[in-house]
Write a protein that holds these residues in place. Structure first.
Motif, PDB file in Angstrom:
ATOM      1  N   LYS A 324      15.747  -6.533  -7.581  1.00  0.00           N
ATOM      2  CA  LYS A 324      15.405  -6.817  -6.177  1.00  0.00           C
ATOM      3  C   LYS A 324      13.998  -7.417  -6.047  1.00  0.00           C
ATOM      4  CE  LYS A 324      18.275  -3.142  -4.328  1.00  0.00           C
ATOM      5  NZ  LYS A 324      18.301  -1.766  -3.924  1.00  0.00           N
ATOM      6  N   LEU A 325      13.101  -7.018  -6.949  1.00  0.00           N
ATOM      7  CA  LEU A 325      11.697  -7.419  -6.789  1.00  0.00           C
ATOM      8  C   LEU A 325      11.287  -8.608  -7.643  1.00  0.00           C
ATOM      9  CD1 LEU A 325      10.144  -3.840  -6.656  1.00  0.00           C
ATOM     10  CD2 LEU A 325      10.185  -5.495  -4.795  1.00  0.00           C
ATOM     11  N   GLN A 326      12.171  -9.008  -8.557  1.00  0.00           N
ATOM     12  CA  GLN A 326      11.872 -10.134  -9.445  1.00  0.00           C
ATOM     13  C   GLN A 326      11.407 -11.346  -8.650  1.00  0.00           C
ATOM     14  OE1 GLN A 326      12.591  -9.240 -12.749  1.00  0.00           O
ATOM     15  NE2 GLN A 326      11.225 -10.918 -13.269  1.00  0.00           N
ATOM     16  N   GLY A 327      10.287 -11.923  -9.056  1.00  0.00           N
ATOM     17  CA  GLY A 327       9.801 -13.149  -8.405  1.00  0.00           C
ATOM     18  C   GLY A 327       8.938 -12.894  -7.178  1.00  0.00           C
ATOM     19  N   LYS A 328       8.899 -11.662  -6.698  1.00  0.00           N
ATOM     20  CA  LYS A 328       8.028 -11.367  -5.546  1.00  0.00           C
ATOM     21  C   LYS A 328       6.579 -11.342  -6.034  1.00  0.00           C
ATOM     22  CE  LYS A 328      11.267 -10.397  -2.464  1.00  0.00           C
ATOM     23  NZ  LYS A 328      11.718 -11.550  -1.729  1.00  0.00           N
ATOM     24  N   THR A 329       5.681 -11.748  -5.149  1.00  0.00           N
ATOM     25  CA  THR A 329       4.273 -11.808  -5.557  1.00  0.00           C
ATOM     26  C   THR A 329       3.456 -10.745  -4.825  1.00  0.00           C
ATOM     27  OG1 THR A 329       3.886 -13.464  -3.851  1.00  0.00           O
ATOM     28  CG2 THR A 329       4.346 -14.282  -6.076  1.00  0.00           C
ATOM     29  N   ALA A 330       2.393 -10.286  -5.491  1.00  0.00           N
ATOM     30  CA  ALA A 330       1.553  -9.240  -4.893  1.00  0.00           C
ATOM     31  C   ALA A 330       0.087  -9.542  -5.162  1.00  0.00           C
ATOM     32  CB  ALA A 330       1.908  -7.888  -5.492  1.00  0.00           C
ATOM     33  N   TYR A 331      -0.759  -9.145  -4.221  1.00  0.00           N
ATOM     34  CA  TYR A 331      -2.212  -9.174  -4.420  1.00  0.00           C
ATOM     35  C   TYR A 331      -2.685  -7.752  -4.139  1.00  0.00           C
ATOM     36  CZ  TYR A 331      -7.065 -10.645  -4.290  1.00  0.00           C
ATOM     37  OH  TYR A 331      -8.407 -10.778  -4.566  1.00  0.00           O
ATOM     38  N   VAL A 405      -3.852 -17.542  -1.652  1.00  0.00           N
ATOM     39  CA  VAL A 405      -2.715 -17.203  -2.533  1.00  0.00           C
ATOM     40  C   VAL A 405      -1.473 -16.768  -1.745  1.00  0.00           C
ATOM     41  CG1 VAL A 405      -4.167 -16.601  -4.516  1.00  0.00           C
ATOM     42  CG2 VAL A 405      -3.436 -14.796  -2.968  1.00  0.00           C
ATOM     43  N   ARG A 406      -1.656 -16.260  -0.526  1.00  0.00           N
ATOM     44  CA  ARG A 406      -0.545 -15.879   0.365  1.00  0.00           C
ATOM     45  C   ARG A 406       0.573 -15.122  -0.371  1.00  0.00           C
ATOM     46  NH1 ARG A 406      -0.872 -16.209   5.981  1.00  0.00           N
ATOM     47  NH2 ARG A 406      -2.740 -17.388   6.363  1.00  0.00           N
ATOM     48  N   PRO A 407       0.286 -13.922  -0.836  1.00  0.00           N
ATOM     49  CA  PRO A 407       1.310 -13.171  -1.587  1.00  0.00           C
ATOM     50  C   PRO A 407       2.421 -12.664  -0.668  1.00  0.00           C
ATOM     51  CG  PRO A 407      -0.554 -11.765  -1.105  1.00  0.00           C
ATOM     52  CD  PRO A 407      -0.915 -13.129  -0.592  1.00  0.00           C
ATOM     53  N   ASP A 408       3.537 -12.226  -1.268  1.00  0.00           N
ATOM     54  CA  ASP A 408       4.602 -11.605  -0.467  1.00  0.00           C
ATOM     55  C   ASP A 408       4.147 -10.252   0.065  1.00  0.00           C
ATOM     56  OD1 ASP A 408       6.585 -13.568  -0.798  1.00  0.00           O
ATOM     57  OD2 ASP A 408       6.890 -12.889  -2.863  1.00  0.00           O
ATOM     58  N   ILE A 409       3.262  -9.584  -0.683  1.00  0.00           N
ATOM     59  CA  ILE A 409       2.775  -8.277  -0.227  1.00  0.00           C
ATOM     60  C   ILE A 409       1.351  -8.064  -0.723  1.00  0.00           C
ATOM     61  CG2 ILE A 409       3.704  -6.973  -2.226  1.00  0.00           C
ATOM     62  CD1 ILE A 409       4.365  -4.722  -0.178  1.00  0.00           C
ATOM     63  N   MET A 410       0.556  -7.396   0.118  1.00  0.00           N
ATOM     64  CA  MET A 410      -0.769  -6.979  -0.329  1.00  0.00           C
ATOM     65  C   MET A 410      -0.724  -5.455  -0.490  1.00  0.00           C
ATOM     66  SD  MET A 410      -4.361  -7.230   1.696  1.00  0.00           S
ATOM     67  CE  MET A 410      -5.634  -6.023   1.438  1.00  0.00           C
ATOM     68  N   ILE A 411      -1.282  -4.978  -1.601  1.00  0.00           N
ATOM     69  CA  ILE A 411      -1.330  -3.536  -1.853  1.00  0.00           C
ATOM     70  C   ILE A 411      -2.780  -3.096  -1.710  1.00  0.00           C
ATOM     71  CG2 ILE A 411      -0.875  -1.725  -3.570  1.00  0.00           C
ATOM     72  CD1 ILE A 411       1.690  -3.183  -3.158  1.00  0.00           C
ATOM     73  N   ALA A 412      -3.018  -2.043  -0.951  1.00  0.00           N
ATOM     74  CA  ALA A 412      -4.397  -1.566  -0.789  1.00  0.00           C
ATOM     75  C   ALA A 412      -4.449  -0.066  -1.012  1.00  0.00           C
ATOM     76  CB  ALA A 412      -4.907  -1.898   0.604  1.00  0.00           C
ATOM     77  N   ARG A 413      -5.549   0.377  -1.576  1.00  0.00           N
ATOM     78  CA  ARG A 413      -5.726   1.811  -1.823  1.00  0.00           C
ATOM     79  C   ARG A 413      -6.646   2.438  -0.775  1.00  0.00           C
ATOM     80  NH1 ARG A 413      -6.277   6.765  -2.537  1.00  0.00           N
ATOM     81  NH2 ARG A 413      -7.545   7.656  -4.168  1.00  0.00           N
TER      82      ARG A 413
END
Ligand code: SF4
Length: 493
Positions: A324-331, A405-413
């Motif tokens: 499901k997540l293959q190819g999705k991008t993240a920052y 870069v406009r990722p599919d999702i940004m992850i923040a802590r």
């Protein structure tokens, strides 16, 4: 390896002790290469928007000890984030099945005239009043820029009051101006705990120290069947518990950025072995971490059984998530070691990590071992990461890169960072509980949360339509590292 010196009243800063930095732009592999070759240099910023403070990080560790109180020897402005510590403490207590009591935090309120005549009397009076009100089992004093600049004898006051009140009154030297790396405050807090509170071992116990922030109690399930009890330190522990952490069979770190100093101190001073491995994020990291636990606790056979069982349970489900997540991008933006661990986790899930803004970098940890280097583990196991920025929360750099870069999702802590992704219409996931993504189950937990965020884009898309950005079009078109002096030729991919 740094030498732990408990005779010194204060710990050296991370810059001096470990050669840590807050400025770098390049790839993750280049950073690891420089760190290993001993050529890592701070890239200075000619413009800095904000910074954290060591005093706050030290305070954060003391503020959640159940039966201790904290006195901040500082102007009252330094107490501006007390409410945040209290919020985290109360929420965390509920997660740990404790009754949610309010944090007991005091400020000496250093004023202008105190900076001329000294504020030690004010400190002593505050400690006495706080003791009368709360009757704690220990009192920690955190210092500030003001108390450091005027040279108050905080150690002298602490020693006198310890004798007078009959409880440990402990000075922690964590003045904000001394270090650019705010995690020096963790080291300062742990230095004062090991130096003044932890007692030499009387016997060996069946306990395992887990150095962690807050979040769920996931280690009991693994360690109890092996015959060990877990001591989660320092938040939510008691003074009596902390006095005996020198008797533990081992120390686990949830994050080397947090626990590098206390892990090394307990090993060097009291012989408590530290688990030296990349942290257990992603399958490969978890396998290595589990085997190191098995070696240190002499439970190799049991651990191999757990690994085999968990692989059987988790790998088929992981494959489904990968599809499901293959190819999705993240920052990603996070503190150092946890950020490195999340890079491994995202790559494990088959996602492309387009870059990361990580708050600082320690080229080495206090135990001197390179095996624990989570970034090296991620790069060597899963491949390099472009657009790797060591960035102490400079939002102007982050927004500029994100916009490119406009990722599919940004992850923040960290909470304050999430709005930047949302304002750009990028789904943003904040996870404060580090334990959620730890171990085999953690990979699945994280995948599920990412999918939930990707499935619910409407909110951020609408938010972006109605938001304004404080940064101009001109800035967003510039090189994000225009204010960072770097030796590397950096390109944004
Ligand atoms: S200790 Fe210094 S840097 Fe930290 S909050 Fe107080 S004045 Fe600011």
């Amino acid at each position: 390896m740094s030498v732990i010196n408990l005779k010194a009243s204060e710990v050296q800063t991370r810059e001096a002790r470990l050669g840590s930095i807050t400025g770098f732009a390049g790839t993750a592999g280049e950073l690891v290469g420089c760190a290993r070759a001993g050529t890592l240099k701070e890239s200075e910023r000619s413009f800095s928007q904000c910074m954290g403070c060591s005093s706050g990080n030290a305070f954060c560790q003391f503020s959640m000890i159940q039966d201790a109180i904290v006195v901040n020897h500082a102007p009252v402005g330094c107490a501006g984030d007390f409410f945040t510590f209290n919020f985290v403490y109360r929420v965390g207590q509920m997660e740990r099945d404790l009754s949610p009591v309010i944090g007991r935090y005091f400020s000496t309120n250093i004023e202008e005239q105190d900076t001329i005549f000294g504020a030690t009397q004010k400190l002593a009076d505050t400690i006495r009043k706080a003791y009368e009100r709360v009757r704690p089992n220990a009192i920690f004093i955190t210092t500030s820029c003001a108390s450091g600049i005027i040279g108050d004898d905080v150690e002298g006051v602490a020693n006198d009051l310890s004798e007078e009140l009959g409880i440990p009154v402990i000075a922690c030297f964590c003045e904000g101006f001394k270090s650019k790396i705010w995690t020096t405050g963790f080291d300062a807090a742990y230095h004062s705990i090991v130096r003044k509170l932890v007692k030499p071992p009387e016997k060996k116990s069946n306990k395992v120290n887990v150095i962690n922030f807050w979040g769920s109690k996931i280690f009991d399930e693994l360690l109890n069947p092996l015959g060990y009890e877990v001591d989660y330190i320092v938040p939510f522990s008691t003074v009596a518990q902390l006095e005996h952490i020198s008797e533990a069979a081992a120390t686990i770190q949830i994050c080397s950025t947090l626990g590098t100093y206390i892990g090394a101190a307990l090993e060097q001073v009291y012989g408590v072995p530290e688990i030296k491995s990349p942290p257990a994020y992603g399958i490969a990291g978890t396998d290595r971490w589990m085997r190191e636990i098995g070696r240190v606790l002499d439970s190799q056979g049991e651990i191999e059984e757990v690994i085999a069982k968990e692989h059987e349970r988790v790998l088929p489900k992981l494959e489904e998530y990968r599809n499901k997540l293959q190819g999705k991008t993240a920052y990603l933006t996070a503190g150092a070691a946890h950020g490195h661990a999340l890079i491994a986790l995202l790559q494990e899930l088959g996602m492309t990590v387009q870059g990361a803004a990580i708050f600082h970098h320690d080229p080495i940890y206090d135990n001197g071992d390179v095996v624990s280097d989570a970034l090296a583990h991620a790069v060597n196991t899963y491949g390099d990461v472009p657009n790797y920025n060591v960035c102490n929360k400079q939002a102007y750099e982050l927004v500029n890169i994100l916009n490119k870069v406009r990722p599919d999702i940004m992850i923040a802590r960290h909470g304050g960072m999430t709005m930047w992704g949302a304002k750009l219409g990028i789904p943003t996931l904040l996870i404060g509980d580090e334990q959620l993504s730890f171990g085999y189950q953690g990979v699945l937990n994280y995948a599920e949360r990412i999918l939930e965020s990707l499935d619910n884009k409407e909110f951020v898309i609408n938010l972006a339509k109605h938001s304004t950005m404080p940064y101009t079009k001109w800035w967003l078109e510039q090189d994000p590292f225009s204010f960072l002096r770097s030796d590397l030729d950096v390109k944004i991919y």
